[in-house]
Scaffold this motif. Sequence first.
Motif, short mmCIF file in Angstrom:
data_model
loop_
_atom_site.label_atom_id
_atom_site.label_comp_id
_atom_site.label_asym_id
_atom_site.label_seq_id
_atom_site.Cartn_x
_atom_site.Cartn_y
_atom_site.Cartn_z
N PRO A 137 0.87 -1.17 0.00
CA PRO A 137 0.00 0.00 0.00
C PRO A 137 0.91 1.23 0.00
O PRO A 137 1.94 1.23 0.68
N GLY A 138 0.58 2.19 -0.77
CA GLY A 138 1.40 3.40 -0.81
C GLY A 138 2.64 3.31 -1.68
O GLY A 138 3.51 4.18 -1.61
N ALA A 139 2.76 2.27 -2.49
CA ALA A 139 3.91 2.18 -3.39
C ALA A 139 3.86 3.36 -4.35
O ALA A 139 2.77 3.75 -4.81
N SER A 140 5.03 3.92 -4.66
CA SER A 140 5.06 5.11 -5.52
C SER A 140 4.93 4.72 -6.99
O SER A 140 5.20 3.58 -7.38
N GLN A 141 4.57 5.70 -7.81
CA GLN A 141 4.45 5.46 -9.25
C GLN A 141 5.80 5.01 -9.81
O GLN A 141 5.87 4.14 -10.67
N GLN A 142 6.85 5.57 -9.26
CA GLN A 142 8.19 5.23 -9.72
C GLN A 142 8.49 3.74 -9.45
O GLN A 142 9.07 3.04 -10.28
N GLN A 143 8.06 3.28 -8.28
CA GLN A 143 8.28 1.86 -7.95
C GLN A 143 7.47 0.97 -8.89
O GLN A 143 7.94 -0.07 -9.34
N ILE A 144 6.25 1.40 -9.18
CA ILE A 144 5.41 0.62 -10.09
C ILE A 144 6.04 0.61 -11.49
O ILE A 144 6.14 -0.45 -12.12
#
Lengths: 337, 337, 337, 337
Positions: free
Chosen positions: A7-14
């Motif tokens: 939960p809360g993963a950043s767009q960059q991580q995705i």
Amino acid sequence: MIVVMKPGASQQQIDHVIERIEQLGLRSHIIVGTERTVVAALGEKRDGAKQALETGDGVEKVVPILAPYKMASTEVKKERTCVKALGLSVGNRRIGVIAGPCSVEGRSQLLEIAQMLKEAGATGLRGGAFKPRTSPYSFQGMKEKGLELLAEARQQTGLAVVTEVMAPEHVPLVAKYADVLQVGARNMQNYPLLERVGEAGVPVLLKRGPSATMDEFLLAAEYILKMGNSQVMLCERGIRTFEDHTRFTLPLATVPYLHQTTHLPVVVDPSHGTGKASLVIAMARASVAAGADGLIVEVHQDPEKAISDGYQSLTPAAFREMMAECRKVAAAVGMEM
Amino acid sequence: MIVVMKPGASQQQIDHVIERIEQLGLRSHIIVGTERTVVAALGEKRDGAKQALETGDGVEKVVPILAPYKMASTEVKKERTCVKALGLSVGNRRIGVIAGPCSVEGRSQLLEIAQMLKEAGATGLRGGAFKPRTSPYSFQGMKEKGLELLAEARQQTGLAVVTEVMAPEHVPLVAKYADVLQVGARNMQNYPLLERVGEAGVPVLLKRGPSATMDEFLLAAEYILKMGNSQVMLCERGIRTFEDHTRFTLPLATVPYLHQTTHLPVVVDPSHGTGKASLVIAMARASVAAGADGLIVEVHQDPEKAISDGYQSLTPAAFREMMAECRKVAAAVGMEM
Amino acid sequence: MIVVMKPGASQQQIDHVIERIEQLGLRSHIIVGTERTVVAALGEKRDGAKQALETGDGVEKVVPILAPYKMASTEVKKERTCVKALGLSVGNRRIGVIAGPCSVEGRSQLLEIAQMLKEAGATGLRGGAFKPRTSPYSFQGMKEKGLELLAEARQQTGLAVVTEVMAPEHVPLVAKYADVLQVGARNMQNYPLLERVGEAGVPVLLKRGPSATMDEFLLAAEYILKMGNSQVMLCERGIRTFEDHTRFTLPLATVPYLHQTTHLPVVVDPSHGTGKASLVIAMARASVAAGADGLIVEVHQDPEKAISDGYQSLTPAAFREMMAECRKVAAAVGMEM
Amino acid sequence: MIVVMKPGASQQQIDHVIERIEQLGLRSHIIVGTERTVVAALGEKRDGAKQALETGDGVEKVVPILAPYKMASTEVKKERTCVKALGLSVGNRRIGVIAGPCSVEGRSQLLEIAQMLKEAGATGLRGGAFKPRTSPYSFQGMKEKGLELLAEARQQTGLAVVTEVMAPEHVPLVAKYADVLQVGARNMQNYPLLERVGEAGVPVLLKRGPSATMDEFLLAAEYILKMGNSQVMLCERGIRTFEDHTRFTLPLATVPYLHQTTHLPVVVDPSHGTGKASLVIAMARASVAAGADGLIVEVHQDPEKAISDGYQSLTPAAFREMMAECRKVAAAVGMEM
């Protein structure tokens, strides 16, 4: 594979996960949920990708979708495999019975018991010549001399010889005498041994390791199948649990589960699976009722004097009783024995 | 051994047990209790007698009194064994740290990480050249080329090379390059391998099998000791249980238990023991606090790109943090690291 | 009990153990072995003595000789117990079949399924009114309304009502409606509940806890027996192990083991024992072949719409198939069903 | 949730799954892979949906994405919970130490040991007044008299009283005397008890069941939290595995795992976790190094004469040693004790 982001993963991580998926030659597909984002990785790749992805920042877990094995799967081969060696036939609604002493102890012992087993209806003869023993101070087997005696017993009775091979370098020697090579529970993940056994061109009885999952068991079979040997029997012989009233816990649900999952036949070993002679007959009956394609049991003329495993060996009389009872159960479930 | 008779066992059955005890070269001693009779069998015999007796009519169970292992026992050797290989010293209040990638993947990867580990305080370098993999479709290691790279890394850094050997026939080859031979968890009961490793005259790191009891673990060590090799480290790397939030369950009570039972040093592997990088540092600290003589951990420059086990590998930065934290704990328990 | 001293235990330590044994009202008996001294403690005392002795200096371990339970034991009562409630008869070569939905969900659902089960040959009706649920957010049962519906179903069909009671304070209420009180697996060691259930004078189905040993299971039964209630059925419903292809591991060797150990009848629950509808029929057959005195299975008209446990519920058609197959197996093992 | 279809699932089966997802108030999202189709079900629903979907024809398995608990999760409450009762403070980098006898046995025993523990640095006093015992023949506790003695000991020492409550109906009585209500391992899934304890408005020490997963453990806590009581400590006390050299297996990786997953503080019980006094100190040190927020240990003036659990009780001298060693480890990991 399904990559579940935290939960809360950043767009960059995705984005990074998507990039990794594509580097692995897979296609990505994003699903944005109410609390979390999930990325599906589509393609046939079974190996390595899962762990490459689950290390990524912001990744919570990776869920595989495909089974890790292929050749053992009913998805790849629909018709059931029947393993045959002389009169021993395992699979195809015929229950093969492999019986004999834990260890080959001598000529007269072996020839006598083999004759009794033949008369009682066994089609395979078990007996260890190379013995894996927990203690280095225990009897380690008669080795090649034991193999010669097994061959002599086969000649006299027609029973197929099923015997264990413990080291890759012994495979050619054991294969010279045996009709079926047994890979023991302690060696289920001895990969050099599995590969050598796969090359030997002889049917194999592969015992489940006492802490192996079904995926690990089928992947061990896959090592053998991959070498071109498709005559593999899977043997459930009990798992290690907290239970202390039996030596191992014998989980018979593996029989119908494996029948749904793999085309390979399933043999049950109620002797090791319980470790107590007094429980063997009931569990042999239960194995047959669960749908087992074969049984492997320890029988000794005089269990008290057996060099190994006497406490779980049936007497010849008990073995005949087991055969009589199991035949009735087999008929009740539409099998022949 | 104590032979417990069933309630209502006949005098004839008791006499038979006594006769068997004497045939086995042991002395018998009867104790008639209020509800049951018990027969003690006195003498040094450790093997075979138990099972010979428990098959007897009227016998309920046989309880062993002596530990089944000898050479590994503190009863036989009181002074603690310290294993040494180059700068790696395990035991004797010095904690040895063995670190490195799961697999040797290439020259620059290995030499770079080895240099980092050396600087961070490791004294041993781990890295698989022969890799036991659950799936036949997974990377199986660089084999001899990997061993050559490990030797080169040792030359550059002075780190002792710890690497796995999987087959008896590979022992001479691996021993040519390695400072410590690792026997993996899947091979803990691969007896031909244990014997060959025992003959090689090189220190051994023996990993506990995931369903091995302490007696089985120590008997596996006994196979090595019996060949004349006393430089054996026992490695706790986690057991298989129902827990699903870690890959294995890491039971640290084995550390003080083994210290009471054997003179061999105990190494803990928190990487395999948890299967999650995020839990490794806490469990490394706990291992040191429990009294571990050594640690073996997986470290990779870029865990995400590791060919194997990336999800449980520390980054170099995390490894430095682990070392800093463990050194404080080591000091608190009177150990050096 | 057998007190095993450590090697090298001093005479003073041995004397202290002897003194403690006598203080406990037991007789002592020393046996001096080649490597260790052993002291037998003779007498009927089952409780407390073991732990009092194993704390002594110089004591390595204490081995109990007597089983910890009495009233459940075949040593105390030789004739087998048969539990009866209306047409449900469990034991004595008659297999009782208890079937029904996981939860009572509503009137028409329950009456309809009860009728189907009756016709298919069930003699007991299961159905939860008070539901123990792992999550507080799950449906917790219809409570007393559910009990009323069960009673109505009994009136229409004659099936004996088997339903769970979760709290000591609910025992009178549930006993007002139920023919058999079920103690669930999570409550096997809920002693206030066991005692209250023992007082209720209604037959009891006691489920094995998923990590209970046989001794613990029989001691839980002993709590009920001790209150004067001898109508107790033991129910094997699977244990928690590392296996991940089934929800629990169903160890059928408990059936013959319990038959040797206790006079109480043994029921098997293949629904919870596997957690997968597709495995239930095979395991029901295996249970009967192992000698089970009864079966308890989950059946739902439309498993997909079941409020709980749909994935392990049989459809009515599958239940009829199970009955047909199990009857053949029962006949093969000399049982009626 | 991710619904994985079987290979070869028909379009009709897929459509049916989609329809079910929508009936459940969730959104569906199809992903067509190379070998299988997968349907994601999006929304917040945690309960019931999984099992409703996994019963569908053509469905192989359903993988949950969201954790099943809410209030216990760090996702819902980021700041860590610190539990306080008199001088006992658990969490927030202060390690609370709860010590005392297994059972309250009498006035002088209790007051004496409480004084010793206070002086050695404990802040909580454990002691069972209501005792859950495996055998009905074992001592069941002093009941209310025991509670009165605990209250007297508190008055003399200021130690917070931590004591077990076994039945919902006893909660008001025990809460009258106790500062912390303990829910024992056997009662972790005794839901009526958890609810009553949640209502009592007193801090709770919830012990992990010996076969509970982390999800089950946190859902048990959720039962308490849901009633409005947020003062809950989670206690790891060992799990049941095949290991036989300790009474339970103490898996310390639960400490860092729970710290990542929940805001509730974690207490470790090395006495029950090992079952052997000789292993307690080492495991107490390891617990602190792993990050435990508290310890609960059994201490008895004369373990040999303890009515229960003497074999795992520390002597007062050993407890002082444990405190001294653990304080050093606590300082090394930046905690106070």
